[in-house]
Design a protein around this motif. Structure first.
Motif, PDB file in Angstrom:
ATOM      1  N   ASP A  60      56.212  83.774 110.820  1.00 39.22           N
ATOM      2  CA  ASP A  60      55.916  82.360 111.048  1.00 39.22           C
ATOM      3  C   ASP A  60      56.344  81.591 109.804  1.00 39.22           C
ATOM      4  O   ASP A  60      55.905  81.907 108.696  1.00 39.22           O
ATOM      5  CB  ASP A  60      54.419  82.193 111.311  1.00 39.22           C
ATOM      6  CG  ASP A  60      54.023  80.788 111.712  1.00 39.22           C
ATOM      7  OD1 ASP A  60      54.807  79.844 111.469  1.00 39.22           O
ATOM      8  OD2 ASP A  60      52.934  80.624 112.267  1.00 39.22           O
ATOM      9  N   ALA A  65      50.312  79.117 106.854  1.00 40.58           N
ATOM     10  CA  ALA A  65      49.799  80.238 107.654  1.00 40.58           C
ATOM     11  C   ALA A  65      49.102  81.219 106.726  1.00 40.58           C
ATOM     12  O   ALA A  65      49.597  81.523 105.644  1.00 40.58           O
ATOM     13  CB  ALA A  65      50.930  80.928 108.406  1.00 40.58           C
ATOM     14  N   GLU A  69      48.297  85.730 109.555  1.00 38.03           N
ATOM     15  CA  GLU A  69      49.035  85.020 110.596  1.00 38.03           C
ATOM     16  C   GLU A  69      50.532  84.946 110.333  1.00 38.03           C
ATOM     17  O   GLU A  69      51.275  84.436 111.155  1.00 38.03           O
ATOM     18  CB  GLU A  69      48.491  83.592 110.756  1.00 38.03           C
ATOM     19  CG  GLU A  69      47.124  83.541 111.374  1.00 38.03           C
ATOM     20  CD  GLU A  69      46.088  83.013 110.402  1.00 38.03           C
ATOM     21  OE1 GLU A  69      46.469  82.444 109.368  1.00 38.03           O
ATOM     22  OE2 GLU A  69      44.897  83.188 110.663  1.00 38.03           O
ATOM     23  N   VAL A  72      53.746  87.850 113.202  1.00 37.76           N
ATOM     24  CA  VAL A  72      53.251  87.657 114.561  1.00 37.76           C
ATOM     25  C   VAL A  72      54.047  88.561 115.506  1.00 37.76           C
ATOM     26  O   VAL A  72      55.260  88.664 115.395  1.00 37.76           O
ATOM     27  CB  VAL A  72      53.417  86.180 114.995  1.00 37.76           C
ATOM     28  CG1 VAL A  72      52.960  85.955 116.415  1.00 37.76           C
ATOM     29  CG2 VAL A  72      52.681  85.258 114.039  1.00 37.76           C
ATOM     30  N   ALA A 117      42.386  84.902 117.502  1.00 30.56           N
ATOM     31  CA  ALA A 117      43.772  85.310 117.299  1.00 30.56           C
ATOM     32  C   ALA A 117      44.541  85.010 118.586  1.00 30.56           C
ATOM     33  O   ALA A 117      43.944  84.661 119.609  1.00 30.56           O
ATOM     34  CB  ALA A 117      43.842  86.791 116.949  1.00 30.56           C
TER      35      ALA A 117
END
Length: 141
Positions: A60, A65, A69, A72, A117
């Motif tokens: 990402d 982030a 995260e 991904v 999530a």
């Protein structure tokens, strides 16, 4: 009114700063299936369509982030391995834009505190900015 578990989401909503393919598109292993004589397991199939499941890891591009995260996983339900666009950038990762993206929220309780999530599925991917409408990714050669 019943709300679908998985809902459509635009690529720009999910990845406003871009998404970058890291590594290959790989089959999703079915860990619920019985092992084969050689110790391997079959590829998982989508429960709704019966198509094979494939997955890739994307980075990402959002600087904000969190550490959990940044990487991904995006899955595809397709009979043939999805082929990513060619990397024509100077980056080591391939910039991609997902077509037919859907999201499914779930509670991830694997850390110290549970968190919301997201599970992502896509019909395919293209070079960012391309306007391609297709229902299934291209097959690997």
């Amino acid at each position: 009114m019943a709300m679908a578990k998985r809902f459509e989401i635009t690529h720009q909503t999910a990845f406003p700063k871009g998404a970058f393919l890291r590594g290959p598109v790989e089959p999703v292993t079915d860990f619920q299936a019985e092992q084969r004589p050689d110790g391997s397991r079959p590829q998982q199939r989508d429960k709704e369509t019966g198509r094979l499941l494939w997955q890739c890891t994307v980075i990402d591009g959002d600087d904000e982030a969190g550490r959990r995260e940044i990487g991904v996983t995006v899955k595809f339900a397709a009979e043939h391995q999805p082929v990513p666009p060619k990397n024509t950038s100077a980056l080591p990762w391939t910039p991609v834009e997902f077509v037919g993206l859907t999201a499914l929220p779930y509670v991830d309780d694997s850390g110290r505190r549970p968190r919301i999530a997201w599970s992502f599925r896509a019909q395919g991917f293209v070079t960012p900015g391309q306007q391609v409408g297709h229902s299934e990714p291209k097959a690997a050669a």
